[in-house]
Each structure stands twice: as structure tokens, then as C-alpha cells.
Design a protein around this motif. Structure first.
Motif, PDB file in Angstrom:
ATOM      1  N   GLY A  72       0.791  -1.214   0.000  1.00 56.65           N
ATOM      2  CA  GLY A  72       0.000   0.000   0.000  1.00 56.65           C
ATOM      3  C   GLY A  72       0.826   1.268   0.000  1.00 56.65           C
ATOM      4  O   GLY A  72       0.276   2.360   0.195  1.00 56.65           O
ATOM      5  N   ASP A  73       2.137   1.148  -0.254  1.00 60.86           N
ATOM      6  CA  ASP A  73       3.040   2.296  -0.147  1.00 60.86           C
ATOM      7  C   ASP A  73       2.578   3.496  -0.965  1.00 60.86           C
ATOM      8  O   ASP A  73       2.597   4.623  -0.500  1.00 60.86           O
ATOM      9  N   ARG A  74       2.161   3.258  -2.209  1.00 60.26           N
ATOM     10  CA  ARG A  74       1.765   4.367  -3.072  1.00 60.26           C
ATOM     11  C   ARG A  74       0.258   4.472  -3.251  1.00 60.26           C
ATOM     12  O   ARG A  74      -0.230   5.463  -3.803  1.00 60.26           O
ATOM     13  N   LEU A  75      -0.469   3.467  -2.810  1.00 61.94           N
ATOM     14  CA  LEU A  75      -1.907   3.471  -3.055  1.00 61.94           C
ATOM     15  C   LEU A  75      -2.608   4.636  -2.379  1.00 61.94           C
ATOM     16  O   LEU A  75      -3.520   5.237  -2.950  1.00 61.94           O
ATOM     17  N   ASP A  76      -2.201   4.948  -1.138  1.00 64.96           N
ATOM     18  CA  ASP A  76      -2.832   6.048  -0.418  1.00 64.96           C
ATOM     19  C   ASP A  76      -2.711   7.349  -1.186  1.00 64.96           C
ATOM     20  O   ASP A  76      -3.679   8.110  -1.299  1.00 64.96           O
ATOM     21  N   GLN A  77      -1.520   7.610  -1.735  1.00 67.28           N
ATOM     22  CA  GLN A  77      -1.296   8.851  -2.466  1.00 67.28           C
ATOM     23  C   GLN A  77      -2.119   8.893  -3.742  1.00 67.28           C
ATOM     24  O   GLN A  77      -2.728   9.924  -4.081  1.00 67.28           O
ATOM     25  N   VAL A  78      -2.151   7.783  -4.466  1.00 70.72           N
ATOM     26  CA  VAL A  78      -2.934   7.737  -5.708  1.00 70.72           C
ATOM     27  C   VAL A  78      -4.413   7.952  -5.402  1.00 70.72           C
ATOM     28  O   VAL A  78      -5.100   8.727  -6.079  1.00 70.72           O
ATOM     29  N   ALA A  79      -4.902   7.267  -4.361  1.00 71.97           N
ATOM     30  CA  ALA A  79      -6.312   7.404  -3.987  1.00 71.97           C
ATOM     31  C   ALA A  79      -6.630   8.832  -3.562  1.00 71.97           C
ATOM     32  O   ALA A  79      -7.662   9.392  -3.950  1.00 71.97           O
ATOM     33  N   ASP A  80      -5.751   9.430  -2.771  1.00 67.95           N
ATOM     34  CA  ASP A  80      -5.972  10.808  -2.317  1.00 67.95           C
ATOM     35  C   ASP A  80      -5.991  11.776  -3.493  1.00 67.95           C
ATOM     36  O   ASP A  80      -6.808  12.709  -3.536  1.00 67.95           O
ATOM     37  N   ASP A  81      -5.099  11.571  -4.443  1.00 70.31           N
ATOM     38  CA  ASP A  81      -5.050  12.456  -5.609  1.00 70.31           C
ATOM     39  C   ASP A  81      -6.359  12.380  -6.401  1.00 70.31           C
ATOM     40  O   ASP A  81      -6.878  13.404  -6.864  1.00 70.31           O
ATOM     41  N   ILE A  82      -6.878  11.168  -6.555  1.00 67.40           N
ATOM     42  CA  ILE A  82      -8.136  10.998  -7.289  1.00 67.40           C
ATOM     43  C   ILE A  82      -9.286  11.662  -6.539  1.00 67.40           C
ATOM     44  O   ILE A  82     -10.115  12.371  -7.123  1.00 67.40           O
ATOM     45  N   ARG A  83      -9.336  11.459  -5.228  1.00 71.56           N
ATOM     46  CA  ARG A  83     -10.418  12.058  -4.434  1.00 71.56           C
ATOM     47  C   ARG A  83     -10.327  13.579  -4.447  1.00 71.56           C
ATOM     48  O   ARG A  83     -11.352  14.267  -4.513  1.00 71.56           O
ATOM     49  N   ASN A  84      -9.124  14.109  -4.393  1.00 73.37           N
ATOM     50  CA  ASN A  84      -8.949  15.561  -4.399  1.00 73.37           C
ATOM     51  C   ASN A  84      -9.414  16.193  -5.699  1.00 73.37           C
ATOM     52  O   ASN A  84      -9.732  17.388  -5.740  1.00 73.37           O
ATOM     53  N   LEU A  85      -9.458  15.392  -6.752  1.00 72.64           N
ATOM     54  CA  LEU A  85      -9.937  15.867  -8.043  1.00 72.64           C
ATOM     55  C   LEU A  85     -11.417  15.567  -8.238  1.00 72.64           C
ATOM     56  O   LEU A  85     -11.951  15.736  -9.347  1.00 72.64           O
TER      57      LEU A  85
END
Length: 254
Positions: free
Chosen positions: A42-55
Motif C-alpha cells: 500500500g506504499d503508493r496506493l494512499d497517495q494515488v487514492a488521495d489524488d483521485i479524491r482531491n480531483l
């Protein structure tokens, strides 16, 4: 009603923390899909998910080692339980390890088979019933399964025997599955990128990563977004249109 092509659809993307996976997740989210991000770590998943939600998009993280059949099945089940359906599966996880039969450790061959073949089969087997159901219940009247390979898988050379085994097998599997699922209105496609930039191959072996990232014949390297756009193109076609195979090559430098 949303004017986005994939509004109301749910997509599952494997190796979603990688460059291609993350770019694909973003591409599908921009089209309106809710995206399940699947990876072993899950190292990068949180960041990818947050970026999508922020958009303004919707994304969930699913950490799973999909070489384990139970964990692969659970990843699909978690996606369905949390997002309500599954319309699109992108089998993006894979690795390139090159060495001769004389010198390659058997563990590397096992790793190639496990991730490039076994994991993909686990996810596909678990997802197909949900994709069939989605095609029958979706306003789009179609569902999609996209496998990601490399054009290099069509070329044979010293040190590539087992890698070619996995990729040639993927081509045959994809075409046969396409024919099987056509009547169910589940489209099956194959995307094969060619020359790539180093960040696109961070899951390659060291020597392979160096070679793959080097411009060939004066061509510019592909970017992750180029591959994601190809996947996005395939899954956003009208239900009458099925793109069974797309090779994405770098253009010549001017």
C-alpha cells in the motif's frame, strides 16, 4: 445525469501504485468511474487514492498479493462489496526478468510465472462473473477486461525465453477469452506499449530497466499517460465497438 462516459461504472486496476497503474486509475476516474486500486503493497496506493479524491473522483485501496488465489478472489469481492459492482478489470501487474537458461535462478522463473500468468488468471477467474453481470445491468450494456503486456513479448532473443513464454501465453489467452465472452457483452482487449521511459519500468530487473528506458532508433520514450490513454480509449468505445488489440509505439523524434 453525468455526461462522463464511465459514470456509474466501477474499475479495478492491478499494480495501481506503479506509474502505468496510477495513470490508468486517474484516466478512468476522469471518465467518471469509481476505481479500486489493487497492489501487493500500500506504499503508493494512499497517495494515488488521495489524488483521485482531491480531483472529485472516487477511489478505494485494496492491498492484496494476487499471486495467492484466495487474496485475489478477496480483492475482487472487496471491490464489489464496497463499490457495488465491477464493470472494468485492468490486469496491469507484471514484471520483466531476463537471463539465459544457464544463468537464471529458478526463483526468477517462478516469479515471472507467478505474477505474469498465475496472478492474472486468479483475478480474471474471480472477476468474470461480475463483469458478465455488469454488462447485463449497466446503462452502457457492456463491460471490459484489458490485459497489459509489452510489444517486446513478441520478440525472441537471448535471455527472454521464460518472459516470452508468459507474454505469448497472454496473447493467446486474451484472444480466446475475447471469443468466449463476446456473447456475454464483455469486451476483452490487449494493450502492448513499446519503448518506455525508466519510470514506466520500475518493476523490471535492473539490467532490463536500463535497456528498456533507453531511446531506440531515435524515438522518444512513452509516458505512463500514453498507455493509460490507450486503455481509456478501449473502455470508452460505444458498445458496438471492440478494440481487441492496441500496440502503442513511440513516434520518431523530429
Amino acid at each position: 445525469m453525468s455526461d462522463k462516459t464511465l459514470a456509474g461504472a466501477v474499475a479495478l486496476v492491478t499494480d495501481a501504485g506503479s506509474d502505468i497503474g496510477a495513470a490508468t486509475a486517474h484516466r478512468l476516474a476522469r471518465e467518471g468511474a469509481a476505481v479500486a486500486l489493487v497492489a501487493r503493497s500500500g506504499d503508493r496506493l494512499d497517495q494515488v487514492a488521495d489524488d483521485i479524491r482531491n480531483l472529485g473522483g472516487q477511489a478505494i485501496e485494496v492491498t492484496a498479493d494476487i499471486t495467492d488465489p484466495e487474496r485475489a478472489c478477496q480483492a475482487v469481492q472487496d471491490t464489489h462489496d464496497r463499490l457495488g459492482r465491477l464493470d472494468i478489470l485492468v490486469n496491469n501487474a507484471g514484471i520483466v526478468l531476463l537471463d539465459t537458461a544457464l544463468h537464471a535462478p529458478l526463483a526468477e522463473w517462478d516469479r515471472l510465472i507467478a505474477l505474469n500468468v498465475t496472478a492474472l488468471l486468479h483475478l480474471t477467474h474471480a472477476a468474470v462473473p461480475y463483469l458478465i453481470d455488469a454488462a447485463a445491468t449497466s446503462p452502457r450494456q457492456v463491460a471490459d477486461l484489458v490485459n497489459v503486456s509489452l510489444t517486446a513479448g513478441q520478440l525472441t532473443g537471448q535471455g527472454s525465453s521464460v518472459y516470452n513464454l508468459t507474454r505469448s501465453g497472454l496473447e493467446g489467452f486474451t484472444e480466446s477469452l475475447r471469443r468466449e465472452l463476446l456473447v456475454e457483452r464483455v469486451r476483452v482487449g490487449l494493450v502492448e506499449p513499446a519503448v518506455v521511459e525508466p519510470g514506466l519500468v520500475n518493476h523490471f530487473g535492473t539490467a532490463t530497466r536500463t535497456a528498456a528506458g533507453r531511446p531506440v532508433g531515435g524515438r522518444e520514450a512513452l509516458r505512463p499517460e500514453d498507455v493509460a490513454d490507450a486503455i481509456g480509449y478501449i473502455v470508452t468505445r460505444d458498445r458496438r465497438v471492440a478494440v481487441s488489440e492496441m500496440r502503442v509505439r513511440a513516434a520518431e523524434r523530429r
